[in-house]
Scaffold this motif. Structure first.
Motif, PDB file in Angstrom:
ATOM      1  N   ASP A  80       0.803  -1.223   0.000  1.00 48.06           N
ATOM      2  CA  ASP A  80       0.000   0.000   0.000  1.00 48.06           C
ATOM      3  C   ASP A  80       0.837   1.274   0.000  1.00 48.06           C
ATOM      4  O   ASP A  80       0.288   2.356  -0.230  1.00 48.06           O
ATOM      5  CB  ASP A  80      -0.939   0.023   1.206  1.00 48.06           C
ATOM      6  CG  ASP A  80      -2.075  -0.978   1.072  1.00 48.06           C
ATOM      7  OD1 ASP A  80      -2.501  -1.230  -0.069  1.00 48.06           O
ATOM      8  OD2 ASP A  80      -2.521  -1.520   2.099  1.00 48.06           O
ATOM      9  N   SER A  81       2.134   1.187   0.287  1.00 49.39           N
ATOM     10  CA  SER A  81       2.985   2.387   0.326  1.00 49.39           C
ATOM     11  C   SER A  81       4.372   2.049  -0.191  1.00 49.39           C
ATOM     12  O   SER A  81       4.900   0.967   0.100  1.00 49.39           O
ATOM     13  CB  SER A  81       3.117   2.939   1.753  1.00 49.39           C
ATOM     14  OG  SER A  81       1.859   3.243   2.311  1.00 49.39           O
ATOM     15  N   TYR A  83       8.175   4.401  -0.998  1.00 53.41           N
ATOM     16  CA  TYR A  83       8.842   5.703  -1.021  1.00 53.41           C
ATOM     17  C   TYR A  83      10.326   5.532  -1.319  1.00 53.41           C
ATOM     18  O   TYR A  83      10.980   4.623  -0.782  1.00 53.41           O
ATOM     19  CB  TYR A  83       8.718   6.423   0.335  1.00 53.41           C
ATOM     20  CG  TYR A  83       7.311   6.742   0.745  1.00 53.41           C
ATOM     21  CD1 TYR A  83       6.614   7.819   0.190  1.00 53.41           C
ATOM     22  CD2 TYR A  83       6.668   5.969   1.710  1.00 53.41           C
ATOM     23  CE1 TYR A  83       5.314   8.107   0.586  1.00 53.41           C
ATOM     24  CE2 TYR A  83       5.370   6.253   2.104  1.00 53.41           C
ATOM     25  CZ  TYR A  83       4.701   7.323   1.535  1.00 53.41           C
ATOM     26  OH  TYR A  83       3.415   7.601   1.919  1.00 53.41           O
ATOM     27  N   SER A  94       8.918   0.197   1.809  1.00 56.51           N
ATOM     28  CA  SER A  94       7.575  -0.229   1.420  1.00 56.51           C
ATOM     29  C   SER A  94       6.815  -0.741   2.629  1.00 56.51           C
ATOM     30  O   SER A  94       7.404  -1.205   3.608  1.00 56.51           O
ATOM     31  CB  SER A  94       7.654  -1.337   0.358  1.00 56.51           C
ATOM     32  OG  SER A  94       8.379  -2.462   0.845  1.00 56.51           O
ATOM     33  N   SER A 120       1.124   2.718   8.687  1.00 61.34           N
ATOM     34  CA  SER A 120       1.544   3.613   7.606  1.00 61.34           C
ATOM     35  C   SER A 120       2.938   4.124   7.921  1.00 61.34           C
ATOM     36  O   SER A 120       3.452   3.945   9.037  1.00 61.34           O
ATOM     37  CB  SER A 120       0.577   4.793   7.451  1.00 61.34           C
ATOM     38  OG  SER A 120       0.696   5.685   8.537  1.00 61.34           O
ATOM     39  N   ASN A 202      -5.402  11.183   4.588  1.00 65.98           N
ATOM     40  CA  ASN A 202      -4.567  11.788   3.556  1.00 65.98           C
ATOM     41  C   ASN A 202      -4.216  13.207   3.955  1.00 65.98           C
ATOM     42  O   ASN A 202      -5.114  14.009   4.241  1.00 65.98           O
ATOM     43  CB  ASN A 202      -5.307  11.797   2.211  1.00 65.98           C
ATOM     44  CG  ASN A 202      -5.573  10.400   1.691  1.00 65.98           C
ATOM     45  OD1 ASN A 202      -4.672   9.724   1.226  1.00 65.98           O
ATOM     46  ND2 ASN A 202      -6.819   9.960   1.786  1.00 65.98           N
ATOM     47  N   ALA A 250      -6.189  10.125  -2.799  1.00 66.18           N
ATOM     48  CA  ALA A 250      -4.864  10.677  -2.507  1.00 66.18           C
ATOM     49  C   ALA A 250      -4.904  12.178  -2.740  1.00 66.18           C
ATOM     50  O   ALA A 250      -5.743  12.685  -3.493  1.00 66.18           O
ATOM     51  CB  ALA A 250      -3.803  10.032  -3.394  1.00 66.18           C
ATOM     52  N   ASN A 291      -5.179   5.537  -7.544  1.00 63.88           N
ATOM     53  CA  ASN A 291      -5.045   5.131  -6.149  1.00 63.88           C
ATOM     54  C   ASN A 291      -3.997   5.944  -5.396  1.00 63.88           C
ATOM     55  O   ASN A 291      -4.013   5.987  -4.166  1.00 63.88           O
ATOM     56  CB  ASN A 291      -4.673   3.647  -6.073  1.00 63.88           C
ATOM     57  CG  ASN A 291      -5.736   2.755  -6.672  1.00 63.88           C
ATOM     58  OD1 ASN A 291      -6.925   3.010  -6.518  1.00 63.88           O
ATOM     59  ND2 ASN A 291      -5.324   1.713  -7.366  1.00 63.88           N
ATOM     60  N   ASP A 292      -3.078   6.560  -6.131  1.00 64.43           N
ATOM     61  CA  ASP A 292      -2.015   7.327  -5.489  1.00 64.43           C
ATOM     62  C   ASP A 292      -1.456   8.291  -6.528  1.00 64.43           C
ATOM     63  O   ASP A 292      -1.563   8.047  -7.743  1.00 64.43           O
ATOM     64  CB  ASP A 292      -0.908   6.395  -4.981  1.00 64.43           C
ATOM     65  CG  ASP A 292       0.065   7.093  -4.048  1.00 64.43           C
ATOM     66  OD1 ASP A 292      -0.287   8.166  -3.511  1.00 64.43           O
ATOM     67  OD2 ASP A 292       1.183   6.586  -3.860  1.00 64.43           O
ATOM     68  N   ASN A 331      -1.325   0.232  -6.216  1.00 65.68           N
ATOM     69  CA  ASN A 331      -1.828   0.962  -5.049  1.00 65.68           C
ATOM     70  C   ASN A 331      -1.002   2.185  -4.695  1.00 65.68           C
ATOM     71  O   ASN A 331      -1.500   3.111  -4.052  1.00 65.68           O
ATOM     72  CB  ASN A 331      -1.892   0.037  -3.835  1.00 65.68           C
ATOM     73  CG  ASN A 331      -2.808  -1.149  -4.058  1.00 65.68           C
ATOM     74  OD1 ASN A 331      -3.820  -1.034  -4.737  1.00 65.68           O
ATOM     75  ND2 ASN A 331      -2.441  -2.299  -3.510  1.00 65.68           N
ATOM     76  N   CYS A 332       0.278   2.189  -5.075  1.00 62.41           N
ATOM     77  CA  CYS A 332       1.158   3.266  -4.624  1.00 62.41           C
ATOM     78  C   CYS A 332       2.251   3.510  -5.655  1.00 62.41           C
ATOM     79  O   CYS A 332       2.619   2.618  -6.429  1.00 62.41           O
ATOM     80  CB  CYS A 332       1.776   2.928  -3.268  1.00 62.41           C
ATOM     81  SG  CYS A 332       2.500   1.281  -3.177  1.00 62.41           S
ATOM     82  N   ASP A 334       5.906   6.281  -6.450  1.00 62.58           N
ATOM     83  CA  ASP A 334       6.793   7.370  -6.031  1.00 62.58           C
ATOM     84  C   ASP A 334       7.788   7.625  -7.151  1.00 62.58           C
ATOM     85  O   ASP A 334       8.047   6.755  -7.994  1.00 62.58           O
ATOM     86  CB  ASP A 334       7.529   7.027  -4.735  1.00 62.58           C
ATOM     87  CG  ASP A 334       8.105   8.268  -4.058  1.00 62.58           C
ATOM     88  OD1 ASP A 334       7.620   9.380  -4.353  1.00 62.58           O
ATOM     89  OD2 ASP A 334       9.033   8.142  -3.247  1.00 62.58           O
TER      90      ASP A 334
END
Length: 699
Positions: A80-81, A83, A94, A120, A202, A250, A291-292, A331-332, A334
Motif C-alpha cells: 500500500d505504500s 517511497y 515499502s 503507515s 490523507n 490521494a 489510487n495514489d 496501489n502506490c 513514487d
C-alpha cells in the motif's frame, strides 16, 4: 402465512436486492480491463524470424522507447505504500497490507535491510527518519542510519507526514491532526491540535510549509489550514462528494512555493487541481482510476498509480506516457528526487522500479490532435517496401477530400493534421508485433490495440493503424477492422463522456485504399457517427458517391483536428433532460466556453432501413442485414441544432416512431471539446430496484 412472517420475508428480500445492486456497483470498479481474458493479455514475445533490411527500416519512424524496468523486489504481501529516500534513490521503503514495513537497498534486492511494523509510514526530507503510525501502538520515529527507534508516543494514528523543512510532523488522528515540533527528534514537542471530522487518512504540506491539507478518505471532507508559527487558521473546508458517493484516494501539493496547487484524486477517475485563494477547481485531469499520486521534486511531472498502469503527466495535465505494471491494481507510486526513477507496487506484492530519465520521456512528448500512421507487422512477416509511400498517398488523398468538402460547404479548406517527416511526407511508424501472424487472426482489433497502446497514447491523437495480417490478402481491397473514438468520463454524476482521440485499424491492401472509406472511419474518431438520412452522406452505408453532409461539415469546423494549436481550455459541460412534451425531447445544455452544435442520436427500430442504409444492392438482403446488424442496436443521427456560441440553451427535438427509450446527445463547444451523454425517456431518478424490476417484468 402470518403478517409478521410476511413482513420479515419482505424486509429480507429488499435487503438482498439492495445488497445485490450495491455489489454490482462495487464490482463495476474492477471490470474495466480484465487482464485474465485472452482478448487483452499481451502474448509472449516471439523473436523475429524474418529480418528487416536496413534500407527498408530507414523508411519508417521508430516507435518511442518505453522506460526500462531495472529492479524487481518481492515484498511478500499486497503493498500500500512505497517511497524513495529523498537523498539516495537506491534506498526504498515499502509497507505491506500485513503491516510489515521493509527498507530495501535496490542494489541488493533479495533481502530487506530492516523489517518493522506499522499501519503507515512517511520518510523525512533528509532521508534520516521514518515516521511509523499505528492505530494500536501510536506514532514512532525510527532512525534510518542507526536502524533503531528513537521515540514513541501512544497517540493512535493512521498517517503522519513531515513538513518540507523536516521540523514538523503532522499526525492524523481520530477527529483531527496533531502537530509535533521535531527540531530535536528524540524529544518531540506536541503543538497544535487541528480539528476535523472522522479519521484523517490523507495529508499534504505545501512546498513552503505554509499550508496543510487533510482529508477524510471515506466522507470526502477536505480541510486546509494556513500555518504561521504556533498559530493555525482553517481557511477552507469542502467536500468532494456531490450526488453520488465520492471519496479521496490521494492528495498532494505541487512542490512549488510560488504555486501552491493542491491535487486531489477521487474515486471517480479524475484528478482535480485546487488553487488559492478560494481553492476552487481550476483544472481537472481526466484519468482512469487513481489510487495514489506524486509530483516530481521540480514540479514538472505528475505520476499516478491506477488500474494495471502508472501514468506520467506533464505539469499542464498533458499525458506523456503510461507504464503497464502487470499488477492489476497499482496501489502506490513514487518518483525519485532526481526524477530518474519511478517505483510502483500493488496487490501482487512486487515493487517495480523503472528508469524514466528525461531522455526517455521527451520521446513521448509530441503535438496533440494529429493523425499518426502506424504500420503493424507480426514477427514472421516481411514489411512491404512500398507501404510508406502508399500510406503517404492515402493520407494526402483523405486530407484533400475533407478540404474539398469543407470548402464546398463554405468553411474554407479546413482539414486535419497528420505527423510529417522533414520532407513533408507522412511519418509512418514501424510497429513490430510481439508474436506471429496467426495469433492476430482472431480478435484482431483488441490484440493489435493492446500492443500499440503500450507505446502510443490515443487520448489526444488519432492512430491510423495498418495491420499486415495475412488472412486478408485474398481481399481486393483493405478490410476495415475497427474505428472508434476514445471516450473518457467527465462527470461521474451525469455519466457525461468526453471524446478526443481514437483509433482506426485497417488491414493491408493490395490495390490501394478507398479515400471515402478511410474518411468515413476517421469520421467516427472525429465525433461523427452513422448518418442514414441520405445515401450520399459520408457517414451512411449508401453505395453512391459520398459527400460530407452540412451538419458534419459544421461539426468539423470546430474540431480540434481541423484547428491546429487550438486552446486547451475546457470548462465543465452538462446535458440535462427537461420535462418532455408529446413526441418531443427537451434538453438543457450548458458549457461556459460556448456551445457550437448539439446532435441527437436514436436507435431506430423501423422495419425497413432508412434511405442511407445500402449495405447490399439486393433490397431483400439489405433488409435482412438491417434487421440483423443495425435495427435497434446502434445509434444513428436523427437531428441536430446549431447554437450560436451561447453558454447555455434549451433545445427541442421531435422524436420519430421507435420503441427504444435510449437516446444519445452529443455536444461540441467552440474549442472543439466533444461530450456525449446517453439518456432514457423514462424517469432517470427512479431507484435502482425499480429499474431492475421494470427491466425484468418489461413494465
Amino acid at each position: 402465512m402470518t403478517f409478521k412472517r410476511f413482513i420479515a420475508i419482505l424486509v429480507i428480500g429488499i435487503t438482498l436486492s439492495v445488497g445485490f445492486v450495491f455489489f454490482l456497483k462495487l464490482r463495476s470498479r474492477v471490470v474495466t480491463d480484465d487482464l485474465s481474458t485472452p482478448s487483452v493479455t499481451l502474448p509472449q514475445t516471439t523473436p523475429r524470424s524474418i529480418e528487416i533490411p536496413d534500407e527498408i527500416r530507414q523508411k519508417f519512424a521508430e516507435i518511442p522507447k518505453k522506460p526500462n524496468l531495472i529492479t524487481v523486489i518481492e515484498h511478500g504481501s499486497p503493498i500500500d505504500s512505497v517511497y524513495f529516500s529523498p537523498i539516495d534513490p537506491s534506498l526504498i521503503v515499502s509497507r505491506g497490507r500485513d503491516k510489515s514495513i521493509k527498507l530495501w537497498d535496490t542494489n541488493y534486492p533479495s533481502e530487506p535491510v530492516a523489517i518493522l511494523t506499522g499501519d503507515s509510514l512517511s520518510i523525512s526530507p533528509d532521508g534520516k527518519l521514518l515516521a511509523i503510525c499505528s492505530l494500536r501502538n501510536g506514532t514512532s520515529l525510527w532512525s534510518v542510519e542507526k536502524k533503531q527507534y528513537i521515540v514513541s508516543d501512544g497517540i493512535s494514528s493512521r498517517e503522519a507526514i513531515f513538513s518540507p523543512n523536516g521540523k514538523r510532523l503532522a499526525i492524523g488522528t481520530i477527529g483531527g491532526v496533531q502537530l509535533w515540533n521535531i527540531d530535536t527528534p528524540s524529544r518531540p514537542i506536541k503543538g497544535l491540535k487541528l480539528h476535523t471530522k472522522g479519521i484523517v487518512e490523507n495529508m499534504g504540506f505545501s512546498a513552503d510549509g505554509k499550508y496543510l491539507s487533510a482529508a477524510n478518505r471515506v466522507s470526502g471532507d477536505v480541510d486546509i489550514w494556513e500555518l504561521n508559527g504556533n498559530e493555525a487558521n482553517k481557511i477552507t473546508n469542502f467536500n468532494v462528494s456531490d450526488e453520488k458517493p465520492k471519496w479521496v484516494e490521494a492528495l498532494e501539493f505541487v512542490p512549488d512555493a510560488t504555486n501552491p496547487v493542491l491535487a486531489i484524486a477521487k474515486n471517480d477517475k479524475n484528478i482535480q487541481l485546487h488553487s488559492p485563494p478560494d481553492w476552487k477547481v481550476t483544472t481537472e485531469i481526466i484519468t482512469g482510476h487513481v489510487n495514489d499520486l506524486v509530483f516530481s521534486s521540480d514540479a514538472n511531472l505528475l505520476v499516478a498509480a491506477g488500474y494495471n498502469e502508472i501514468t506520467i503527466w506533464a505539469a499542464d495535465g498533458a499525458r506523456i506516457l503510461s507504464i503497464e505494471t502487470n499488477s492489476r491494481w497499482v496501489n502506490c507510486v513514487d518518483i525519485s528526487s532526481d526524477s530518474a526513477y519511478v517505483a510502483g507496487a500493488g496487490n501482487d506484492g512486487i515493487i517495480r522500479i523503472w528508469n524514466v530519465s528525461q531522455n526517455n520521456l521527451t520521446e513521448h512528448i509530441s503535438s496533440s490532435d494529429v493523425v499518426k500512421l502506424i504500420y503493424f507487422l507480426p514477427s514472421d512477416r516481411a514489411p512491404r517496401p512500398d507501404i510508406p509511400e502508399k500510406l503517404n498517398l492515402m493520407i494526402q488523398d483523405v486530407r484533400k477530400y475533407f478540404a474539398d468538402e469543407m470548402e464546398r460547404h463554405g468553411f474554407g479548406r479546413r482539414t486535419f493534421s497528420f505527423e510529417k517527416n522533414s520532407d513533408g511526407t507522412a511519418k509512418v511508424y514501424l510497429f513490430e508485433g510481439r508474436t506471429t501472424d496467426d495469433y492476430y487472426f482472431i480478435k484482431t482489433t483488441k490484440k493489435v490495440t493492446k500492443e500499440v497502446d503500450q507505446f502510443f497514447d490515443s487520448s489526444k491523437n488519432i492512430h491510423l493503424i495498418i495491420a499486415d495480417i495475412s488472412k486478408t490478402l485474398n481481399k481486393k481491397s483493405s478490410g476495415i477492422v475497427s474505428a472508434s473514438p476514445n471516450p473518457y468520463t467527465i462527470d461521474y454524476t451525469q455519466d457525461l463522456m468526453g471524446l478526443r482521440g481514437g483509433e482506426v485499424i485497417m488491414t493491408v491492401s493490395r490495390n490501394g485504399y478507398s479515400t471515402e472509406l478511410v474518411a468515413r472511419e476517421l469520421g467516427h474518431t472525429l465525433g461523427l457517427d452513422n448518418d442514414f438520412r441520405d445515401a450520399s452522406y459520408l457517414m451512411s452505408y449508401g453505395r453512391s458517391q459520398k459527400r460530407l453532409s452540412k451538419s458534419s461539415a459544421e461539426w468539423l469546423d470546430k474540431s480540434r483536428y481541423f484547428n491546429p494549436n487550438q486552446t486547451s481550455y475546457n470548462s465543465h459541460s452538462s446535458i440535462v433532460k427537461q420535462a418532455p412534451l408529446p413526441n418531443v425531447v427537451r434538453l438543457h445544455v450548458k458549457d461556459a466556453d460556448g456551445i457550437h452544435q448539439v446532435r441527437l442520436f436514436v436507435k431506430p427500430t423501423n422495419e425497413f432501413p432508412p434511405p442511407g442504409y445500402e449495405l447490399n444492392i439486393n433490397p431483400d438482403i439489405n433488409k435482412i442485414d438491417w434487421e440483423r446488424k443495425q435495427k435497434g442496436k446502434d445509434y444513428v443521427l436523427h437531428d441536430y441544432v446549431k447554437i450560436n456560441l451561447k453558454p447555455n440553451a434549451t433545445v427541442e427535438f421531435k422524436l420519430p416512431d421507435y420503441s427504444e427509450n435510449q437516446l444519445r446527445v452529443q455536444v461540441i463547444d467552440i474549442y472543439g471539446n466533444m461530450v456525449y451523454r446517453e439518456l432514457n425517456l423514462t424517469d432517470e431518478n427512479e431507484s435502482s430496484i425499480t429499474k431492475l424490476v421494470r427491466s425484468v417484468t418489461g413494465g
